[in-house]
Scaffold this motif. Structure first.
Motif, PDB file in Angstrom:
ATOM      1  N   VAL A 216       0.840  -1.202   0.000  1.00  0.00           N
ATOM      2  CA  VAL A 216       0.000   0.000   0.000  1.00  0.00           C
ATOM      3  C   VAL A 216       0.874   1.252   0.000  1.00  0.00           C
ATOM      4  N   PRO A 217       0.426   2.373  -0.625  1.00  0.00           N
ATOM      5  CA  PRO A 217      -0.836   2.494  -1.358  1.00  0.00           C
ATOM      6  C   PRO A 217      -0.803   1.758  -2.695  1.00  0.00           C
ATOM      7  N   PRO A 218      -1.985   1.507  -3.296  1.00  0.00           N
ATOM      8  CA  PRO A 218      -3.314   1.878  -2.820  1.00  0.00           C
ATOM      9  C   PRO A 218      -3.767   0.994  -1.660  1.00  0.00           C
ATOM     10  N   LEU A 219      -4.608   1.560  -0.809  1.00  0.00           N
ATOM     11  CA  LEU A 219      -5.138   0.825   0.324  1.00  0.00           C
ATOM     12  C   LEU A 219      -6.270  -0.100  -0.124  1.00  0.00           C
ATOM     13  N   PRO A 220      -6.417  -1.244   0.553  1.00  0.00           N
ATOM     14  CA  PRO A 220      -7.609  -2.066   0.293  1.00  0.00           C
ATOM     15  C   PRO A 220      -8.868  -1.227   0.505  1.00  0.00           C
TER      16      PRO A 220
ATOM     17  N   PHE B  15     -14.023  -6.822   0.659  1.00  0.00           N
ATOM     18  CA  PHE B  15     -13.105  -5.750   0.279  1.00  0.00           C
ATOM     19  C   PHE B  15     -12.180  -6.252  -0.815  1.00  0.00           C
ATOM     20  N   GLN B  16     -11.488  -5.328  -1.450  1.00  0.00           N
ATOM     21  CA  GLN B  16     -10.569  -5.677  -2.525  1.00  0.00           C
ATOM     22  C   GLN B  16      -9.459  -4.645  -2.558  1.00  0.00           C
ATOM     23  N   THR B  17      -8.440  -4.919  -3.323  1.00  0.00           N
ATOM     24  CA  THR B  17      -7.352  -3.969  -3.508  1.00  0.00           C
ATOM     25  C   THR B  17      -6.964  -3.932  -4.975  1.00  0.00           C
ATOM     26  N   SER B  18      -6.592  -2.762  -5.458  1.00  0.00           N
ATOM     27  CA  SER B  18      -6.076  -2.655  -6.820  1.00  0.00           C
ATOM     28  C   SER B  18      -4.554  -2.742  -6.816  1.00  0.00           C
ATOM     29  N   GLY B  19      -3.977  -2.872  -5.625  1.00  0.00           N
ATOM     30  CA  GLY B  19      -2.538  -3.071  -5.508  1.00  0.00           C
ATOM     31  C   GLY B  19      -2.209  -4.549  -5.444  1.00  0.00           C
ATOM     32  N   SER B  20      -0.943  -4.852  -5.226  1.00  0.00           N
ATOM     33  CA  SER B  20      -0.518  -6.247  -5.149  1.00  0.00           C
ATOM     34  C   SER B  20      -0.641  -6.757  -3.718  1.00  0.00           C
ATOM     35  N   TRP B  21      -0.751  -8.080  -3.602  1.00  0.00           N
ATOM     36  CA  TRP B  21      -0.782  -8.697  -2.277  1.00  0.00           C
ATOM     37  C   TRP B  21      -0.152 -10.067  -2.369  1.00  0.00           C
ATOM     38  N   SER B  22       0.268 -10.597  -1.245  1.00  0.00           N
ATOM     39  CA  SER B  22       0.935 -11.887  -1.233  1.00  0.00           C
ATOM     40  C   SER B  22       0.518 -12.664   0.004  1.00  0.00           C
ATOM     41  N   VAL B  23       0.841 -13.949  -0.005  1.00  0.00           N
ATOM     42  CA  VAL B  23       0.562 -14.831   1.123  1.00  0.00           C
ATOM     43  C   VAL B  23       1.879 -15.372   1.634  1.00  0.00           C
TER      44      VAL B  23
ATOM     45  N   GLY C 192       7.611   5.330  -1.074  1.00  0.00           N
ATOM     46  CA  GLY C 192       7.302   4.099  -1.784  1.00  0.00           C
ATOM     47  C   GLY C 192       6.245   3.327  -1.035  1.00  0.00           C
ATOM     48  N   PRO C 193       5.714   2.280  -1.623  1.00  0.00           N
ATOM     49  CA  PRO C 193       4.696   1.492  -0.927  1.00  0.00           C
ATOM     50  C   PRO C 193       5.283   0.800   0.292  1.00  0.00           C
ATOM     51  N   PHE C 194       4.424   0.536   1.259  1.00  0.00           N
ATOM     52  CA  PHE C 194       4.834  -0.202   2.441  1.00  0.00           C
ATOM     53  C   PHE C 194       3.887  -1.377   2.599  1.00  0.00           C
ATOM     54  N   SER C 195       4.163  -2.229   3.554  1.00  0.00           N
ATOM     55  CA  SER C 195       3.385  -3.454   3.698  1.00  0.00           C
ATOM     56  C   SER C 195       2.366  -3.348   4.815  1.00  0.00           C
ATOM     57  N   LEU C 196       1.142  -3.755   4.510  1.00  0.00           N
ATOM     58  CA  LEU C 196       0.101  -3.941   5.522  1.00  0.00           C
ATOM     59  C   LEU C 196      -0.056  -5.439   5.701  1.00  0.00           C
TER      60      LEU C 196
ATOM     61  N   LEU D 192     -14.068   4.325   7.876  1.00  0.00           N
ATOM     62  CA  LEU D 192     -14.389   3.326   8.893  1.00  0.00           C
ATOM     63  C   LEU D 192     -13.669   2.006   8.604  1.00  0.00           C
ATOM     64  N   PHE D 193     -13.637   1.621   7.331  1.00  0.00           N
ATOM     65  CA  PHE D 193     -12.979   0.367   6.956  1.00  0.00           C
ATOM     66  C   PHE D 193     -11.475   0.423   7.251  1.00  0.00           C
ATOM     67  N   GLN D 194     -10.843   1.579   7.001  1.00  0.00           N
ATOM     68  CA  GLN D 194      -9.415   1.691   7.290  1.00  0.00           C
ATOM     69  C   GLN D 194      -9.145   1.522   8.781  1.00  0.00           C
ATOM     70  N   GLU D 195     -10.063   2.001   9.622  1.00  0.00           N
ATOM     71  CA  GLU D 195      -9.878   1.788  11.062  1.00  0.00           C
ATOM     72  C   GLU D 195     -10.033   0.308  11.411  1.00  0.00           C
TER      73      GLU D 195
END
Length: 304
Positions: free
Chosen positions: A8-12, A89-97, A134-138, A178-181
């Protein structure tokens, strides 16, 4: 335990949510590739959920995030009356497991990326790159024990109350806030575990000290005395947490601060070097060139 890691960004972003209440015997529906993340937060009772070849028992005060690219099903019926909130929810950014057995990168929507294939990078640097941003990890645990279940339920109830006016832009913006909280609350369970590690705490303290005193002359001995840790231990902790030594971390931070001054002031290069903690301008210029690939003067000319 699997960790979902979002860049992120973008945030979920929030899509929709609701509250389900079912009697004993309820079985979660069988679904394939729903293309959104499904956050389940149990308020009462217990849910028995399967995802691919794994099963989860989600008790009251716990949450489970179902992935958008997997097969989900009820592994068994509820043994008691059960109530749970659901949130898509969804994200337009990348995510990993991240798990003990694998680390697979996915893009939003569930398209797998071959780890051997590098992402394409635009030839033109992003404006944010000029500021060292730069992006950081959530990081979110897939199966979560909530630290403040009452607070999360309060946020979910507020989302429920906003539904009837969700066609209004101002309300949709409020839903996202609210969702970000809620995400912050979910992430807190991981952060609490990480902050309990002495190694992580040492690295974070060292980074904070270096950032606060970057204009001053800093040696490994001074850092050790300030944190009351042996310099070798500090270096080991920072390498584990940040992938670099304390001196390398300090150098990178000084260069990032110099980039801001190059853009925002008309100070001579020698003064900028002094402002960010370099004793000699030539050493500053060579360090800048090594990290950025161009000289400080060429960097400034980008904004002329």
């Amino acid at each position: 335990m699997d960790i979902l890691q979002f860049s992120v960004p973008p945030l979920p972003h929030y899509i929709i949510s609701g509250l389900n209440q079912f009697q004993t015997g309820y079985l979660h529906p069988n679904r394939q590739h729903i293309q959104v993340f499904d956050l389940l937060i149990v308020r009462q009772g217990c849910l028995y959920i399967g995802e691919e070849d794994r099963s989860f028992t989600v008790n009251a005060g716990e949450a489970l995030i179902l992935r958008p690219d997997c097969h989900h099903y009820g592994s068994e019926g509820c043994r008691e009356d059960t109530a749970y909130y659901w949130l898509h929810f969804q994200t337009s950014g990348s995510w990993s497991v991240d798990s003990a057995s694998s680390s697979v990168l996915y893009e939003a929507g569930g398209a797998m990326i071959d780890p051997a294939v590098e992402s394409s990078v635009s030839a033109e640097p992003l404006p944010a790159a000029y500021f060292g941003i730069g992006p950081f990890s959530l990081r979110l645990s897939q199966h979560i024990t909530l630290l403040q279940p009452a607070r999360i339920e309060e946020l979910l109830l507020q989302l429920e109350q906003l539904k009837s006016n969700a066609h209004l832009t101002s309300v949709r913006f409020r839903q996202q806030i609210l969702f970000q909280e809620i995400l912050q609350q979910l992430a807190a369970s991981i952060e609490q575990g990480r902050s309990g590690s002495q190694s992580t705490a040492c690295a974070e303290q060292a980074a904070s000290f270096l950032r606060a005193h970057y204009r001053e002359e800093i040696t490994t001995a001074r850092l050790g005395e300030s944190l009351n840790f042996h310099p070798v231990y500090i270096a080991r902790c920072m390498n584990r947490e940040y992938g670099c030594s304390p001196i390398e971390y300090l150098l990178r931070y000084r260069i990032e601060q110099s980039k801001l001054l190059l853009m925002q002031t008309s100070f001579p290069i020698a003064r900028i070097a002094e402002e960010v903690g370099f004793n000699q301008a030539p050493y500053f210029s060579s360090s800048f060139m090594k990290l950025e690939g161009i000289s400080p003067r060429q960097y400034r000319q980008r904004f002329s």
